[in-house]
Design a protein around this motif. Structure first.
Motif, PDB file in Angstrom:
ATOM      1  N   ILE A 209       0.866  -1.177   0.000  1.00 39.67           N
ATOM      2  CA  ILE A 209       0.000   0.000   0.000  1.00 39.67           C
ATOM      3  C   ILE A 209       0.901   1.225   0.000  1.00 39.67           C
ATOM      4  O   ILE A 209       1.864   1.292   0.760  1.00 39.67           O
ATOM      5  CB  ILE A 209      -0.877   0.017   1.272  1.00 39.67           C
ATOM      6  N   GLU A 210       0.582   2.172  -0.859  1.00 41.95           N
ATOM      7  CA  GLU A 210       1.329   3.429  -0.873  1.00 41.95           C
ATOM      8  C   GLU A 210       0.546   4.475  -0.108  1.00 41.95           C
ATOM      9  O   GLU A 210      -0.647   4.667  -0.340  1.00 41.95           O
ATOM     10  CB  GLU A 210       1.567   3.900  -2.306  1.00 41.95           C
ATOM     11  N   LEU A 211       1.239   5.171   0.794  1.00 42.65           N
ATOM     12  CA  LEU A 211       0.610   6.215   1.594  1.00 42.65           C
ATOM     13  C   LEU A 211       0.824   7.572   0.942  1.00 42.65           C
ATOM     14  O   LEU A 211       1.617   7.709   0.003  1.00 42.65           O
ATOM     15  CB  LEU A 211       1.185   6.191   3.008  1.00 42.65           C
ATOM     16  N   VAL A 212       0.150   8.588   1.444  1.00 41.99           N
ATOM     17  CA  VAL A 212       0.181   9.917   0.847  1.00 41.99           C
ATOM     18  C   VAL A 212       1.601  10.478   0.773  1.00 41.99           C
ATOM     19  O   VAL A 212       1.932  11.207  -0.153  1.00 41.99           O
ATOM     20  CB  VAL A 212      -0.774  10.892   1.582  1.00 41.99           C
ATOM     21  N   ASP A 213       2.467  10.123   1.716  1.00 43.94           N
ATOM     22  CA  ASP A 213       3.834  10.645   1.717  1.00 43.94           C
ATOM     23  C   ASP A 213       4.783   9.835   0.832  1.00 43.94           C
ATOM     24  O   ASP A 213       5.980  10.083   0.811  1.00 43.94           O
ATOM     25  CB  ASP A 213       4.372  10.719   3.146  1.00 43.94           C
ATOM     26  N   GLY A 214       4.238   8.852   0.112  1.00 40.30           N
ATOM     27  CA  GLY A 214       5.062   8.029  -0.771  1.00 40.30           C
ATOM     28  C   GLY A 214       5.619   6.777  -0.116  1.00 40.30           C
ATOM     29  O   GLY A 214       6.211   5.930  -0.784  1.00 40.30           O
ATOM     30  N   THR A 215       5.436   6.652   1.187  1.00 42.68           N
ATOM     31  CA  THR A 215       5.871   5.464   1.898  1.00 42.68           C
ATOM     32  C   THR A 215       5.059   4.266   1.419  1.00 42.68           C
ATOM     33  O   THR A 215       3.845   4.372   1.227  1.00 42.68           O
ATOM     34  CB  THR A 215       5.650   5.623   3.426  1.00 42.68           C
ATOM     35  N   VAL A 216       5.744   3.143   1.226  1.00 43.69           N
ATOM     36  CA  VAL A 216       5.063   1.913   0.839  1.00 43.69           C
ATOM     37  C   VAL A 216       5.175   0.943   1.995  1.00 43.69           C
ATOM     38  O   VAL A 216       6.258   0.746   2.555  1.00 43.69           O
ATOM     39  CB  VAL A 216       5.672   1.318  -0.450  1.00 43.69           C
TER      40      VAL A 216
END
Length: 145
Positions: A124-131
């Motif tokens: 899952i990719e989060l809004v800050d680009g963290t996966v």
């Protein structure tokens, strides 16, 4: 009397037509994950949910085009669009699929939506680009023994 057989099963020809018609407009999260991992060309995955939902997590590599913005999309017409929304209880993917089809796109729904993507343990990719990868729901995917 059998509840299953109360209405006779369709002929093989009718059943084949039914199931292939569904496969023409549906795909599942495992097939989407495999094609994304393999870098299969000609596919664009589109999240049609609202901004807040997208920001909470989305399919890595997906693009965000809420249903209301689809009429102004500039995606190439030679791509097969795979739409998804939250999950089985959401009809946003139907709305998005219809909107893309109206514009002349080939389109499929990712059945299960983001809910089943996450439940099956895909990244899952989060809004800050963290996966990140969350745990697999034991009811949706095989478990290592």
């Amino acid at each position: 009397m059998s509840a299953i057989l109360r209405t006779p099963a369709a002929s093989p020809a009718v059943a084949f037509a039914h199931f292939t018609a569904r496969l023409a407009v549906e795909t599942d999260v495992s097939d989407v994950a495999r094609d994304l991992a393999d870098g299969v060309p000609g596919i664009v995955v589109v999240d049609v949910r609202n901004r807040d939902s997208w920001d909470q997590g989305h399919v890595p590599g997906a693009v965000h085009i809420p249903v209301s913005e689809i009429p102004t999309t500039t995606l190439p017409l030679d791509q097969t669009v795979v739409v998804y929304c939250w999950g089985p209880g959401c009809n946003g993917a139907y709305q998005g699929g219809a909107a893309f089809a109206r514009l002349g796109y080939r389109v499929k729904e990712m059945i299960g939506g983001f809910e089943y993507w996450a439940r099956e343990g895909f990244e899952i990719e989060l809004v800050d680009g963290t996966v990140e990868r969350r745990g697999v729901d034991v009811l949706t995917a095989p478990q290592a023994l």
